[in-house]
Write a protein that holds these residues in place. Sequence first.
Motif, PDB file in Angstrom:
ATOM      1  N   TRP A   1      37.522  25.498  67.458  1.00  0.00           N
ATOM      2  CA  TRP A   1      38.333  25.350  66.482  1.00  0.00           C
ATOM      3  C   TRP A   1      39.335  24.367  67.857  1.00  0.00           C
ATOM      4  O   TRP A   1      39.252  23.515  67.068  1.00  0.00           O
ATOM      5  CB  TRP A   1      39.589  26.681  66.275  1.00  0.00           C
ATOM      6  CG  TRP A   1      40.565  26.221  66.470  1.00  0.00           C
ATOM      7  CD1 TRP A   1      42.147  26.364  66.874  1.00  0.00           C
ATOM      8  CD2 TRP A   1      41.518  24.933  65.689  1.00  0.00           C
ATOM      9  NE1 TRP A   1      43.613  25.917  66.336  1.00  0.00           N
ATOM     10  CE2 TRP A   1      42.559  25.399  65.690  1.00  0.00           C
ATOM     11  CE3 TRP A   1      40.564  24.273  64.305  1.00  0.00           C
ATOM     12  CZ2 TRP A   1      43.452  24.353  64.406  1.00  0.00           C
ATOM     13  CZ3 TRP A   1      41.310  23.869  62.932  1.00  0.00           C
ATOM     14  CH2 TRP A   1      43.080  23.351  63.653  1.00  0.00           C
TER      15      TRP A   1
ATOM     16  N   TYR B   1      47.236  28.687  63.381  1.00  0.00           N
ATOM     17  CA  TYR B   1      46.951  27.081  62.899  1.00  0.00           C
ATOM     18  C   TYR B   1      49.090  26.725  62.874  1.00  0.00           C
ATOM     19  O   TYR B   1      48.464  25.310  62.105  1.00  0.00           O
ATOM     20  CB  TYR B   1      46.482  26.587  62.405  1.00  0.00           C
ATOM     21  CG  TYR B   1      45.492  27.399  61.300  1.00  0.00           C
ATOM     22  CD1 TYR B   1      44.734  27.413  62.856  1.00  0.00           C
ATOM     23  CD2 TYR B   1      45.467  28.157  60.319  1.00  0.00           C
ATOM     24  CE1 TYR B   1      43.565  28.161  62.293  1.00  0.00           C
ATOM     25  CE2 TYR B   1      43.624  29.043  60.351  1.00  0.00           C
ATOM     26  CZ  TYR B   1      42.448  28.532  61.075  1.00  0.00           C
ATOM     27  OH  TYR B   1      41.284  29.100  61.533  1.00  0.00           O
TER      28      TYR B   1
ATOM     29  N   HIS C   1      39.800  15.375  66.718  1.00  0.00           N
ATOM     30  CA  HIS C   1      40.052  14.787  65.620  1.00  0.00           C
ATOM     31  C   HIS C   1      41.549  13.865  65.413  1.00  0.00           C
ATOM     32  O   HIS C   1      41.937  12.980  64.606  1.00  0.00           O
ATOM     33  CB  HIS C   1      40.568  16.201  64.044  1.00  0.00           C
ATOM     34  CG  HIS C   1      39.290  15.949  63.228  1.00  0.00           C
ATOM     35  ND1 HIS C   1      38.813  17.482  62.613  1.00  0.00           N
ATOM     36  CD2 HIS C   1      38.277  15.786  63.391  1.00  0.00           C
ATOM     37  CE1 HIS C   1      38.031  16.668  62.218  1.00  0.00           C
ATOM     38  NE2 HIS C   1      37.464  16.279  62.448  1.00  0.00           N
TER      39      HIS C   1
ATOM     40  N   CYS D   1      47.548  15.829  61.492  1.00  0.00           N
ATOM     41  CA  CYS D   1      46.831  16.405  61.187  1.00  0.00           C
ATOM     42  C   CYS D   1      47.632  16.697  59.288  1.00  0.00           C
ATOM     43  O   CYS D   1      48.265  17.938  58.837  1.00  0.00           O
ATOM     44  CB  CYS D   1      47.798  18.235  61.636  1.00  0.00           C
ATOM     45  SG  CYS D   1      45.578  18.341  62.576  1.00  0.00           S
ATOM     46  N   TYR D   2      47.573  15.506  58.431  1.00  0.00           N
ATOM     47  CA  TYR D   2      47.399  15.977  57.250  1.00  0.00           C
ATOM     48  C   TYR D   2      46.124  16.041  56.436  1.00  0.00           C
ATOM     49  O   TYR D   2      46.422  15.357  55.352  1.00  0.00           O
ATOM     50  CB  TYR D   2      48.348  14.167  57.211  1.00  0.00           C
ATOM     51  CG  TYR D   2      47.473  12.983  57.708  1.00  0.00           C
ATOM     52  CD1 TYR D   2      46.303  12.543  56.617  1.00  0.00           C
ATOM     53  CD2 TYR D   2      47.803  12.615  58.250  1.00  0.00           C
ATOM     54  CE1 TYR D   2      46.142  11.596  56.789  1.00  0.00           C
ATOM     55  CE2 TYR D   2      47.274  10.951  58.365  1.00  0.00           C
ATOM     56  CZ  TYR D   2      46.273  11.015  57.755  1.00  0.00           C
ATOM     57  OH  TYR D   2      45.439   9.692  57.967  1.00  0.00           O
ATOM     58  N   CYS D   3      45.109  16.601  56.765  1.00  0.00           N
ATOM     59  CA  CYS D   3      44.058  16.133  55.850  1.00  0.00           C
ATOM     60  C   CYS D   3      44.251  16.989  54.885  1.00  0.00           C
ATOM     61  O   CYS D   3      45.185  18.314  54.949  1.00  0.00           O
ATOM     62  CB  CYS D   3      42.506  17.161  56.629  1.00  0.00           C
ATOM     63  SG  CYS D   3      42.085  15.991  57.494  1.00  0.00           S
TER      64      CYS D   3
ATOM     65  N   ASP E   1      38.721  25.129  56.611  1.00  0.00           N
ATOM     66  CA  ASP E   1      39.188  25.579  55.677  1.00  0.00           C
ATOM     67  C   ASP E   1      38.622  25.787  54.275  1.00  0.00           C
ATOM     68  O   ASP E   1      38.302  26.481  53.311  1.00  0.00           O
ATOM     69  CB  ASP E   1      40.446  25.334  54.679  1.00  0.00           C
ATOM     70  CG  ASP E   1      41.753  25.774  55.389  1.00  0.00           C
ATOM     71  OD1 ASP E   1      41.494  27.286  56.724  1.00  0.00           O
ATOM     72  OD2 ASP E   1      43.034  24.765  55.769  1.00  0.00           O
TER      73      ASP E   1
ATOM     74  N   ARG F   1      39.608  20.149  66.520  1.00  0.00           N
ATOM     75  CA  ARG F   1      41.315  19.590  66.446  1.00  0.00           C
ATOM     76  C   ARG F   1      41.693  19.498  67.338  1.00  0.00           C
ATOM     77  O   ARG F   1      42.523  17.814  66.977  1.00  0.00           O
ATOM     78  CB  ARG F   1      42.061  21.150  66.536  1.00  0.00           C
ATOM     79  CG  ARG F   1      43.544  20.670  66.541  1.00  0.00           C
ATOM     80  CD  ARG F   1      44.755  21.885  66.850  1.00  0.00           C
ATOM     81  NE  ARG F   1      45.177  21.649  68.287  1.00  0.00           N
ATOM     82  CZ  ARG F   1      45.442  20.147  68.551  1.00  0.00           C
ATOM     83  NH1 ARG F   1      45.933  19.601  67.785  1.00  0.00           N
ATOM     84  NH2 ARG F   1      45.478  20.528  70.377  1.00  0.00           N
TER      85      ARG F   1
ATOM     86  N   GLU G   1      42.355  19.201  53.160  1.00  0.00           N
ATOM     87  CA  GLU G   1      41.766  20.481  53.510  1.00  0.00           C
ATOM     88  C   GLU G   1      41.632  20.249  55.125  1.00  0.00           C
ATOM     89  O   GLU G   1      40.405  19.423  54.932  1.00  0.00           O
ATOM     90  CB  GLU G   1      40.470  20.465  52.515  1.00  0.00           C
ATOM     91  CG  GLU G   1      40.059  21.805  52.717  1.00  0.00           C
ATOM     92  CD  GLU G   1      39.031  22.064  51.193  1.00  0.00           C
ATOM     93  OE1 GLU G   1      38.337  21.041  51.011  1.00  0.00           O
ATOM     94  OE2 GLU G   1      38.434  22.459  51.136  1.00  0.00           O
ATOM     95  N   CYS G   2      41.670  21.311  55.804  1.00  0.00           N
ATOM     96  CA  CYS G   2      41.148  21.344  56.916  1.00  0.00           C
ATOM     97  C   CYS G   2      39.595  21.723  57.618  1.00  0.00           C
ATOM     98  O   CYS G   2      39.451  22.162  56.064  1.00  0.00           O
ATOM     99  CB  CYS G   2      41.892  22.552  58.072  1.00  0.00           C
ATOM    100  SG  CYS G   2      41.648  22.280  59.903  1.00  0.00           S
TER     101      CYS G   2
ATOM    102  N   ARG H   1      48.302  22.685  63.692  1.00  0.00           N
ATOM    103  CA  ARG H   1      47.859  21.730  63.420  1.00  0.00           C
ATOM    104  C   ARG H   1      48.909  21.846  62.442  1.00  0.00           C
ATOM    105  O   ARG H   1      49.111  20.844  61.973  1.00  0.00           O
ATOM    106  CB  ARG H   1      46.466  22.506  62.408  1.00  0.00           C
ATOM    107  CG  ARG H   1      46.566  22.105  61.161  1.00  0.00           C
ATOM    108  CD  ARG H   1      45.674  22.945  60.152  1.00  0.00           C
ATOM    109  NE  ARG H   1      45.689  23.491  59.796  1.00  0.00           N
ATOM    110  CZ  ARG H   1      45.672  24.588  58.750  1.00  0.00           C
ATOM    111  NH1 ARG H   1      43.927  24.545  58.842  1.00  0.00           N
ATOM    112  NH2 ARG H   1      46.067  25.341  57.963  1.00  0.00           N
ATOM    113  N   GLN H   2      49.946  22.781  62.259  1.00  0.00           N
ATOM    114  CA  GLN H   2      50.768  22.681  61.093  1.00  0.00           C
ATOM    115  C   GLN H   2      52.103  21.853  61.146  1.00  0.00           C
ATOM    116  O   GLN H   2      53.002  20.545  60.919  1.00  0.00           O
ATOM    117  CB  GLN H   2      51.194  23.707  60.846  1.00  0.00           C
ATOM    118  CG  GLN H   2      50.611  24.795  59.692  1.00  0.00           C
ATOM    119  CD  GLN H   2      49.890  23.920  58.298  1.00  0.00           C
ATOM    120  OE1 GLN H   2      48.747  23.448  58.639  1.00  0.00           O
ATOM    121  NE2 GLN H   2      50.444  23.081  58.000  1.00  0.00           N
TER     122      GLN H   2
END
Lengths: 142, 322, 298
Positions: free
Chosen positions: C228, C192, C235, C201-203, C209, C232, C205-206, C195-196
């Motif tokens: 994935w 990930y 979104h 990507c500030y959700c 997860d 990803r 909870e992804c 994402r990081q």
Amino acid sequence: MDKEYEPNIIAFLCNWCSYAGADLAGVSRFQYPANPKVVRVPCSGRINPMFIVKSLYEGLDGVWVSGCHPGDCHYNTGNYYARRRFALLKNMLSHIGFEEDRTLFSWVSASEGNIFADKAKEVTARIKKLGPRKKLLKNRDI
Amino acid sequence: MKKIDKKRLFERLNNLIKDYVVYAPKGKDFGKIEDTSEIKRESINVRLSPKQVFLPQEEALFTFKQGDIKVPENNEKYILFGIRPCDAKAIALLDKNFDTKDFPDPYYIDRRKNSILIAEACIEPESTCFCTAFGSGPFESKDADALIIDRGDYYLIDGNEKALSLFDGLLEDDGGEKILELKKKAEDSIKSPVVEGIDKKLSSMIDDPIWDEVSRKCITCGACTYLCPTCYCFDIQDVGKDDKYMRERVWDSCMFTVYTLEASGHNPRKEKEKRMRQRVMHKFNYYPFLYDEYGCVGCGRCIKYCPVNVDIRKIITKIMEV
Amino acid sequence: MADKIVENIRKEAKRILEEKIVDIVIGFEKGTLPYTASPVFIENPDDVDKLIWNRYCHNNLAVYLRNFPDKKIGIIVKGCDSRSIVALMAEKQLTRENIYIIGVPCEGMLDKNKLLEEFGDNPPIEVKEEFLYPSCQYCEHKNPVIYDFLTGEPVQEKEEEPYPDVVEFEKKTLDERWKYFQEEASKCIRCYACRQACPMCYCEECFVDTNSPKWLDPGIDLPDLQVWHIIRAYHQAGRCVDCGACERACPMDIKILWLTRKLNKDVRDLFEFEIGIDPEKVPPLGTFSLYDKEEFLI
């Protein structure tokens, strides 16, 4: 003898138009294939595109989403938002090499029982033509 | 030390593929090979570490179908060819953790017990290497079954009976060739931080402000832990559908927020400095406490592949300065 | 040129820290590896000499902005990073008043892996454009779109068609595209990092997860990896500023920009929207037009 391939299709229908359209098709005794399995949702705007990807991931052969015609939405604008999301999702799925006809979208109103039956036929025929799904299938055997 | 011709060694290895599952460097990564022609190194060390052989990223613990439970069996024999001494040491560290007296891990042990590790000495270590910090080195042979040293057309090889018997009939006398100079040159090229006493020091540093400082730029991805040859954390989940399910073990990483998320919603390590602390503590404090050895082997993967250049050597140095 | 920029960055950072305009400055310091710069956080005006600027400052620093909710932040941004800030503002994730933006006109960042392959540990003095990161090759906004202080003369923007790679890719057959996607996705180890590294990507909870609903199995079965990547990317629809931080962060060198770039192209073509330009404009999926195209309907 080989049984004819029958695709397993999930149909997300909005409560106010397409689901009522399906109802009308039934009441009016219009014939249509039994392949689309209906999930009633409040609005096409309620359909998270992840529902569509998840349906494919879980092994369904096709996804059909149907909502109210533009201007008819019970919540005024839900289907407009949905239209944008689906346009992008459909293009993207085709971009990655996924058959375009496995995700289909339509507008069917509550008074269009005959159109609902036609669309159901078309959806089933299109997905049937593609044959059993090979892409994005879980391949581990348990 | 013995000498072995490269071509003949690869021929023999090709024959062994019938009986063994052979893993070797395949370009950037480490993988299963069907033929020795696939063996290729693109960098000094491979990116995905050999831990994947014994602790795969995803493995079935058992499968169940309507009350019928099956536990997968594994009787494969493995040869890990051309791993680096640091990775051989990492496997020795994993052994300590999975092959314990009280809780032996059958899945790990099944694979590990029939495996032969053939390490290859690093003649030119990388700038990210710091294996000498942990009592190992580019020519360290003690954790592998055999150590080979590349000399152009041939390898020098030394090892135990189990490994050398694979190459019966191919071993020649080395003619007294000395490798000391080569070894010294390789060792001298490695700049390692001093780690003596870091385990004791860390014991009193749980609340130190240093964790905030060193974790600030961390974006808490799992690249370091997934590529680390000694990180072994895993998660257990049930997957499947209808009536067929399996319980599987998948890698997990202490750098993820959800790693410690409890069912209540409470998360004891919500802040990233706590997660970074966990990673460092595990390697340099908990591991020595449990097994008398550091949990880091200095392979440098976490440094090399970190997207934001979090450098564990710098963190060590900072800790030592506190 | 670069020296001048560094000097300006340091001077301005020192000033805003000393005048207490900001509490912290996010910038780059020298990295510990060749061809590397590393994010640094400066709170003391005396530390500003740590700040550097070169062609290895590829990280998108906007990803750290949300880490300091009660601080005033000074941030050093390239064109793409400034667009991330605008996109975050458009999504009401940031308050403009809390950020002081030091903009740097950017000529593209250089790909560390390509350079290592070509030159090893000895960096060349002059580098050609072919060593640019793929994300920088098609960059449309080299100059920051929003800033409080600009460190140098704006650079020439490209006028060419911004998505030649997407157009080219679309010419492949369906199965070729699928094969490419499979090859790329199969390298994924689900760390990930993509994402990081992404500011968008500030959700809290992804979706990967959550376990109720469980959208996706863990593990590395190919469909899991593909889903994935699909989700990803999806979104990011109408939100991605095309900075390429995801692709650069990937330790497995997976090509992922081709997914988001397709979405960006569609957003531009279908909704005539360019992300990260105007903080007042509602993101394309947060609004609609009565006249959106609907040829895709049956």
